[in-house]
Write a protein that holds these residues in place. Structure first.
Motif, mmCIF file in Angstrom:
data_model
loop_
_atom_site.group_PDB
_atom_site.id
_atom_site.type_symbol
_atom_site.label_atom_id
_atom_site.label_comp_id
_atom_site.label_asym_id
_atom_site.label_seq_id
_atom_site.Cartn_x
_atom_site.Cartn_y
_atom_site.Cartn_z
ATOM 1 N N THR A 80 5.937 6.422 -4.307
ATOM 2 C CA THR A 80 6.134 5.790 -5.609
ATOM 3 C C THR A 80 6.209 4.270 -5.487
ATOM 4 O OG1 THR A 80 7.309 7.737 -6.409
ATOM 5 C CG2 THR A 80 7.616 5.690 -7.638
ATOM 6 N N ASN A 81 6.888 3.778 -4.448
ATOM 7 C CA ASN A 81 7.088 2.337 -4.294
ATOM 8 C C ASN A 81 6.063 1.688 -3.382
ATOM 9 O OD1 ASN A 81 9.418 2.355 -5.923
ATOM 10 N ND2 ASN A 81 10.662 3.035 -4.201
ATOM 11 N N ALA A 82 5.075 2.432 -2.928
ATOM 12 C CA ALA A 82 4.062 1.855 -2.046
ATOM 13 C C ALA A 82 3.265 0.782 -2.782
ATOM 14 C CB ALA A 82 3.116 2.953 -1.549
ATOM 15 N N PRO A 83 2.971 -0.353 -2.107
ATOM 16 C CA PRO A 83 2.170 -1.407 -2.759
ATOM 17 C C PRO A 83 0.694 -1.062 -2.863
ATOM 18 C CG PRO A 83 2.671 -2.030 -0.504
ATOM 19 C CD PRO A 83 3.396 -0.739 -0.755
ATOM 20 N N TYR A 84 0.254 0.006 -2.187
ATOM 21 C CA TYR A 84 -1.142 0.416 -2.216
ATOM 22 C C TYR A 84 -1.314 1.630 -3.129
ATOM 23 C CZ TYR A 84 -1.206 -2.486 1.967
ATOM 24 O OH TYR A 84 -1.066 -3.527 2.837
ATOM 25 N N GLY A 85 -2.499 1.730 -3.700
ATOM 26 C CA GLY A 85 -2.780 2.853 -4.576
ATOM 27 C C GLY A 85 -2.959 4.143 -3.793
ATOM 28 N N ILE A 86 -2.292 5.207 -4.230
ATOM 29 C CA ILE A 86 -2.386 6.515 -3.590
ATOM 30 C C ILE A 86 -2.646 7.552 -4.673
ATOM 31 C CG2 ILE A 86 -1.217 8.227 -2.150
ATOM 32 C CD1 ILE A 86 0.535 5.986 -1.072
ATOM 33 N N CYS A 87 -3.594 8.426 -4.407
ATOM 34 C CA CYS A 87 -3.885 9.485 -5.369
ATOM 35 C C CYS A 87 -4.316 10.734 -4.625
ATOM 36 C CB CYS A 87 -4.968 9.057 -6.372
ATOM 37 S SG CYS A 87 -6.590 8.761 -5.631
ATOM 38 N N ARG A 88 -4.269 11.867 -5.344
ATOM 39 C CA ARG A 88 -4.726 13.139 -4.802
ATOM 40 C C ARG A 88 -5.750 13.720 -5.761
ATOM 41 N NH1 ARG A 88 -0.590 17.570 -2.579
ATOM 42 N NH2 ARG A 88 -0.496 15.964 -0.969
ATOM 43 N N CYS A 89 -6.810 14.241 -5.203
ATOM 44 C CA CYS A 89 -7.865 14.831 -6.036
ATOM 45 C C CYS A 89 -8.352 16.117 -5.393
ATOM 46 C CB CYS A 89 -9.030 13.851 -6.229
ATOM 47 S SG CYS A 89 -9.977 13.527 -4.725
ATOM 48 N N ASP A 90 -9.039 16.928 -6.172
ATOM 49 C CA ASP A 90 -9.607 18.155 -5.620
ATOM 50 C C ASP A 90 -10.982 17.862 -5.035
ATOM 51 O OD1 ASP A 90 -11.338 17.909 -7.768
ATOM 52 O OD2 ASP A 90 -10.307 19.423 -8.989
ATOM 53 N N ALA A 91 -11.641 18.914 -4.561
ATOM 54 C CA ALA A 91 -12.926 18.726 -3.877
ATOM 55 C C ALA A 91 -14.013 18.203 -4.803
ATOM 56 C CB ALA A 91 -13.366 20.041 -3.230
ATOM 57 N N PHE B 214 -12.529 9.650 5.798
ATOM 58 C CA PHE B 214 -13.283 8.396 5.669
ATOM 59 C C PHE B 214 -12.298 7.232 5.673
ATOM 60 C CE2 PHE B 214 -12.460 10.206 1.527
ATOM 61 C CZ PHE B 214 -11.918 9.165 0.798
ATOM 62 N N GLN B 215 -12.809 6.040 5.990
ATOM 63 C CA GLN B 215 -11.956 4.862 6.081
ATOM 64 C C GLN B 215 -12.782 3.607 5.824
ATOM 65 O OE1 GLN B 215 -9.837 4.594 9.757
ATOM 66 N NE2 GLN B 215 -8.591 2.854 9.141
ATOM 67 N N GLY B 216 -12.208 2.693 5.041
ATOM 68 C CA GLY B 216 -12.838 1.390 4.820
ATOM 69 C C GLY B 216 -14.008 1.386 3.874
ATOM 70 N N LEU B 217 -14.105 2.364 2.970
ATOM 71 C CA LEU B 217 -15.176 2.321 1.967
ATOM 72 C C LEU B 217 -14.838 1.252 0.931
ATOM 73 C CD1 LEU B 217 -15.962 6.094 1.255
ATOM 74 C CD2 LEU B 217 -17.174 4.513 2.755
ATOM 75 N N THR B 218 -15.722 0.291 0.734
ATOM 76 C CA THR B 218 -15.495 -0.778 -0.233
ATOM 77 C C THR B 218 -16.348 -0.532 -1.467
ATOM 78 O OG1 THR B 218 -15.070 -2.340 1.554
ATOM 79 C CG2 THR B 218 -15.518 -3.269 -0.610
ATOM 80 N N THR B 219 -15.717 -0.579 -2.615
ATOM 81 C CA THR B 219 -16.426 -0.322 -3.868
ATOM 82 C C THR B 219 -15.737 -1.086 -4.986
ATOM 83 O OG1 THR B 219 -17.226 1.423 -5.332
ATOM 84 C CG2 THR B 219 -15.025 1.695 -4.409
ATOM 85 N N PHE C 103 -7.739 16.286 -1.477
ATOM 86 C CA PHE C 103 -7.903 15.033 -0.734
ATOM 87 C C PHE C 103 -6.812 14.047 -1.121
ATOM 88 C CE2 PHE C 103 -12.010 16.857 -0.118
ATOM 89 C CZ PHE C 103 -12.480 16.331 1.074
ATOM 90 N N GLU C 104 -6.272 13.392 -0.107
ATOM 91 C CA GLU C 104 -5.375 12.259 -0.318
ATOM 92 C C GLU C 104 -6.183 10.987 -0.096
ATOM 93 O OE1 GLU C 104 -2.211 12.812 2.423
ATOM 94 O OE2 GLU C 104 -1.097 14.197 1.145
ATOM 95 N N ILE C 105 -6.217 10.125 -1.109
ATOM 96 C CA ILE C 105 -7.023 8.899 -1.064
ATOM 97 C C ILE C 105 -6.087 7.701 -1.192
ATOM 98 C CG2 ILE C 105 -8.849 7.568 -2.178
ATOM 99 C CD1 ILE C 105 -10.076 10.167 -3.088
ATOM 100 N N PHE C 106 -6.277 6.734 -0.299
ATOM 101 C CA PHE C 106 -5.484 5.514 -0.297
ATOM 102 C C PHE C 106 -6.407 4.352 -0.676
ATOM 103 C CE2 PHE C 106 -3.939 8.549 2.755
ATOM 104 C CZ PHE C 106 -2.571 8.599 2.504
ATOM 105 N N GLY C 107 -6.039 3.623 -1.718
ATOM 106 C CA GLY C 107 -6.866 2.524 -2.206
ATOM 107 C C GLY C 107 -6.132 1.191 -2.138
ATOM 108 N N GLU C 108 -6.747 0.200 -1.479
ATOM 109 C CA GLU C 108 -6.181 -1.146 -1.377
ATOM 110 C C GLU C 108 -6.985 -2.097 -2.255
ATOM 111 O OE1 GLU C 108 -5.300 -4.625 1.982
ATOM 112 O OE2 GLU C 108 -6.344 -2.770 2.523
ATOM 113 N N ASP C 109 -6.314 -2.824 -3.135
ATOM 114 C CA ASP C 109 -6.978 -3.790 -4.006
ATOM 115 C C ASP C 109 -7.287 -5.044 -3.195
ATOM 116 O OD1 ASP C 109 -7.814 -5.569 -5.938
ATOM 117 O OD2 ASP C 109 -6.386 -4.881 -7.444
#
Length: 761
Positions: free
Chosen positions: A135-146, A197-202, A230-236
């Motif tokens: 909840t307090n992480a400075p990075y975006g975290i989300c979970r999605c299905d396949a 996967f790691q480091g995908l920039t979009t 899937f657990e996805i971590f997104g950095e702005d």
């Protein structure tokens, strides 16, 4: 919105904070158990069962301590009813066994409940801690299905995408967040194949339509039923991408600048030979147009090429500047009349001068070129007419601004902003506008106007930024640093050297050092034609040998700056040791900081910038040979005067104050919004304000329109009719009936009248 969850203390349950409630439950449960125990006092098993339930309730809700309290109460009551009265030994033994079993079971119940509650508490605390991290992480975290449908989103990602709650994102497909649809398929392949996967920039689209650069990493997880999510971590990384783009742009401009400077250096020598010999031809050719015409064309082409190389040197920041302390308001106003003629009558020119503008150090001629180039670009961007605004102001760039506008440094600056209402530019065009030879004007554009502006601003220690959108105009903002108190105190106005009258016979001896053979021969031939005795050398070592071997006096060393082996500065130092009275004149178009720093000449250095005309060579040589040194006491008194004027009680840099003129000029004025004009007469006037006699007293802060004709000493080149927007800062009511009240007004804005009749003031 991010939530701050408190970290839970270990070993403490939520209800453990109220011991009165826990023990109250124990007492209440055992008291209620006492009622059926009294009703069925003859049935010991029923009584013990009821008390066992009370113990379980107490232990489950309150913990093992309240459970022990209930157990003790139950044992006491049961013992009373069981042991009271006459009993046979067998009955007494049976009752004691029954009570022992009850106590054992009660203790087991309390221990089991305590252990179960401790395990649940540890699980709850662990879950709370991990939820707090997410909840307090400075990075975006989300979970999605396949298939990419979002199941859960943390507050950081919600806030980064501009949404108010995670509920707005849950259920959406990740593909709807992509600014460029084709980039989604890269992530979809990882989801389909269950690969990390790691480091995908979009780029993801925010709720308001803007985009944010995201760096994504993720992994697949499966549950007991082998269902994958899937657990996805997104950095702005938007700010980082902006800084990277600025760094790449800066590096690209630096590389182009070095290339342009090198080309200009070599091209200068060729131009000198072409222009020099074309001058020789023009002097020797008669009036025959068949011969003189082609020679003039050669000379004209050389002049155009000279202008081109100077622009390249300005862009590459290799030209030599002669900086002075400047008031930007004065520089702008002195060029306004020329600007009105340059931009045409269909464009309104407005100036908004800043008050108490700080001093900057720059070459006034180069700053004028910056203003002219930007004004010409603005004119071309407004083919149907429009408005051109020139504004100056003191600004402070803080750490936040500097972080997003590398390589700007925090500090105090004077801003020069030139804004038009033209066609504007898209982001792709803006990324190339400062590159040499890039133009949007087609065949008529050279592509060197803005690149020259860029080079001049950078070489002057400033920064330039452009803000533009298609169909919304363009604004160029230039920031020049304020001079420090130390710089102001150290700045010495160049003393005018006393020049001796030109001699009829030029008999001095000049040593010419130039590594370019054709240019050296041209210089020698021209100077010998002027009557000088000329010695020549191809490099520094040969020049030193000549100085040692020559028997007569060598009056002047005329040397190139950039040469193989020994540069011009090193040569002049060696020669000065051999011949202390020799004068030195440098010639170069590309000095590489040999005789200056960052394109600024050192004090006392005389430079003839290539490519130069033979007439300029003749005049500069004569100037250096004829100059004399001021008496030492005069130089010392001048330095002391400037130093004393520069010091202030708070060690601050003095602000420039516009020069004031005691002129009595007729004017018209009216409050903003009124129709009729009132008459007045100025008594004191400057570029930034005026004092005038009015028909009536006006309150301070009143907004006025003032129409008058500024004389040439204020307007710049010639008298100019302007409508000024001003603000009353002080009013003085007259004491006598025949005296008009006086108003002091600060000029906020100039508006120049096109096509108006202007009379000499």
């Amino acid at each position: 919105m991010r939530q701050n969850l408190p970290l839970l203390r270990t070993g403490v349950a939520p209800h453990a904070r109220d011991p009165i409630l826990r023990y109250g439950v124990a007492v209440l449960s055992t008291t209620l158990a006492l009622i059926p125990a009294l009703l069925f006092s003859d049935i010991a098993e029923s009584r013990l069962a009821v008390f066992a339930v009370a113990v379980m309730v107490s232990a489950w809700y309150g913990g093992w301590k309240p459970g022990l309290v209930a157990t003790s109460f139950a044992v006491t009551v049961s013992a009373y009813y069981t042991l009271a009265g006459p009993h046979s030994p067998s009955e007494l033994h049976q009752a004691i066994v029954r009570l022992g079993l009850f106590v054992t079971v009660a203790f087991l119940i309390c221990w089991f409940n305590g252990a179960l509650r401790a395990a649940q508490e540890r699980l709850r605390r662990s879950e709370s801690n991990f939820r707090s991290l997410v909840t307090n992480a400075p990075y975006g975290i989300c979970r999605c299905d396949a298939r990419g449908h979002l199941v859960d989103v943390n507050p950081a990602l919600t806030q980064s995408l501009g949404y108010e709650s995670a509920a707005e994102l849950v259920g959406r497909n990740l593909s709807t967040l992509y600014a460029h649809g084709q980039e989604w398929f890269v992530l979809a392949d990882y989801l389909r194949n269950h690969e990390p996967f790691q480091g995908l920039t979009t780029e993801w689209v925010r709720k308001d339509g803007n985009t944010r650069a995201m760096r994504l990493s993720g992994r697949a997880i499966s549950d007991e039923s082998k269902n994958f999510s899937f657990e996805i971590f997104g950095e702005d990384v938007t700010e980082r991408r902006i800084l990277e783009q600025q760094l790449r742009q800066s590096q690209k401009m630096e590389a182009i600048g070095r290339l342009a400077g090198g080309i200009a250096h070599d091209f200068n020598n060729l131009l000198m030979v072409i222009s020099g010999y074309s001058e020789f031809l023009l002097e020797r050719l008669g009036p025959d147009p068949a011969l003189r015409g082609p020679a003039k064309e050669i000379s004209s082409a050389a002049e155009r090429a000279t202008s081109l190389t100077r622009q390249l040197l300005a862009f590459s920041r290799k030209q030599m500047l002669a900086p002075k302390l400047l008031d930007l308001n004065a520089v702008v106003t002195e060029n306004l009349k020329m600007l009105t003629r340059l931009i045409g009558e269909d464009i309104d020119l407005v100036m908004i001068p800043g008050s108490d503008l700080g001093a900057v150090k720059a070459d006034p001629g180069q700053i004028e070129q910056v203003i002219m180039n930007l004004a010409v670009n603005a004119r071309d961007a407004m083919p149907q007419g429009g408005k051109l605004t020139i504004e100056t102001a003191n600004v402070t760039l803080d750490e936040a601004y500097a972080r997003l506008h590398a390589p700007a440094k925090p500090g105090e600056y004077a801003m020069l902003a030139i804004t038009d209402t033209g066609v504007g530019m898209d982001s792709e065009t803006q990324s190339h506008i400062f590159e040499p030879f890039f133009t949007t004007k087609g065949p008529k554009g050279t592509g060197l106007g803005l690149s020259t502006v860029y080079g001049i601003v950078k070489q002057s220690g400033g920064y330039i930024w452009v803000y533009s959108e298609p169909s919304k105009g363009t604004s160029f903002k230039i920031y020049l640093p304020h001079v420090t108190a130390e710089e102001f105190a150290a700045e010495e106005q160049p003393a005018a050297a006393a020049a001796a009258p030109a001699t009829e016979t030029m008999h001095e001896t000049i040593l010419v050092v130039e590594d370019e053979l054709n240019l050296r021969r041209l210089t020698r031939q021209f100077l010998e034609n002027q009557g000088y005795t000329v010695l020549e050398a191809a490099d520094g070592a040969a020049a030193v040998q000549i100085c040692v071997a020559h028997q007569g006096t060598i009056h002047l060393l005329l040397t190139d700056v950039i040469m193989p082996g020994m540069n011009g500065r090193e040569l002049s130092q060696r020669v000065s040791e051999i011949r202390p009275n020799i004068r030195v004149l440098y010639m170069s178009g590309y000095t590489e900081n040999a005789i200056g720093h960052n394109g600024t000449l050192e004090a006392g250095i005389m430079l003839l910038q290539k490519p130069f005309t033979l007439h300029a060579l003749k005049a500069k040589v004569r100037e250096v040979l004829d100059q004399t040194t001021l008496p030492q006491e005069v130089a010392m008194s001048t330095r002391a005067l400037i130093s004393s004027e520069a010091r202030s009680p708070r060690d601050k840099v003095p602000r420039f104050r516009a020069q004031r003129f005691n002129l009595h000029l007729p004017l018209r004025y009216r409050k903003v919004g009124e129709q009729g004009w009132r008459q007045g007469t100025t008594s004191n006037i400057s570029r930034s304000g005026l004092l005038f006699n009015a028909e009536e007293v006006l309150q301070p802060n009143s907004q006025l329109e003032i129409n008058l004709v500024l004389p040439a000493e204020i307007a710049g080149l010639s008298p100019t009719e302007v409508v000024c927007k001003g603000e009353v800062v002080r009013s003085v009511e007259s004491e006598g009936a025949t005296t008009s009240p006086s108003l002091a007004a600060k000029i906020l804005q100039y508006h120049f009248q096109h096509g108006s009749r202007v009379q000499e003031a």
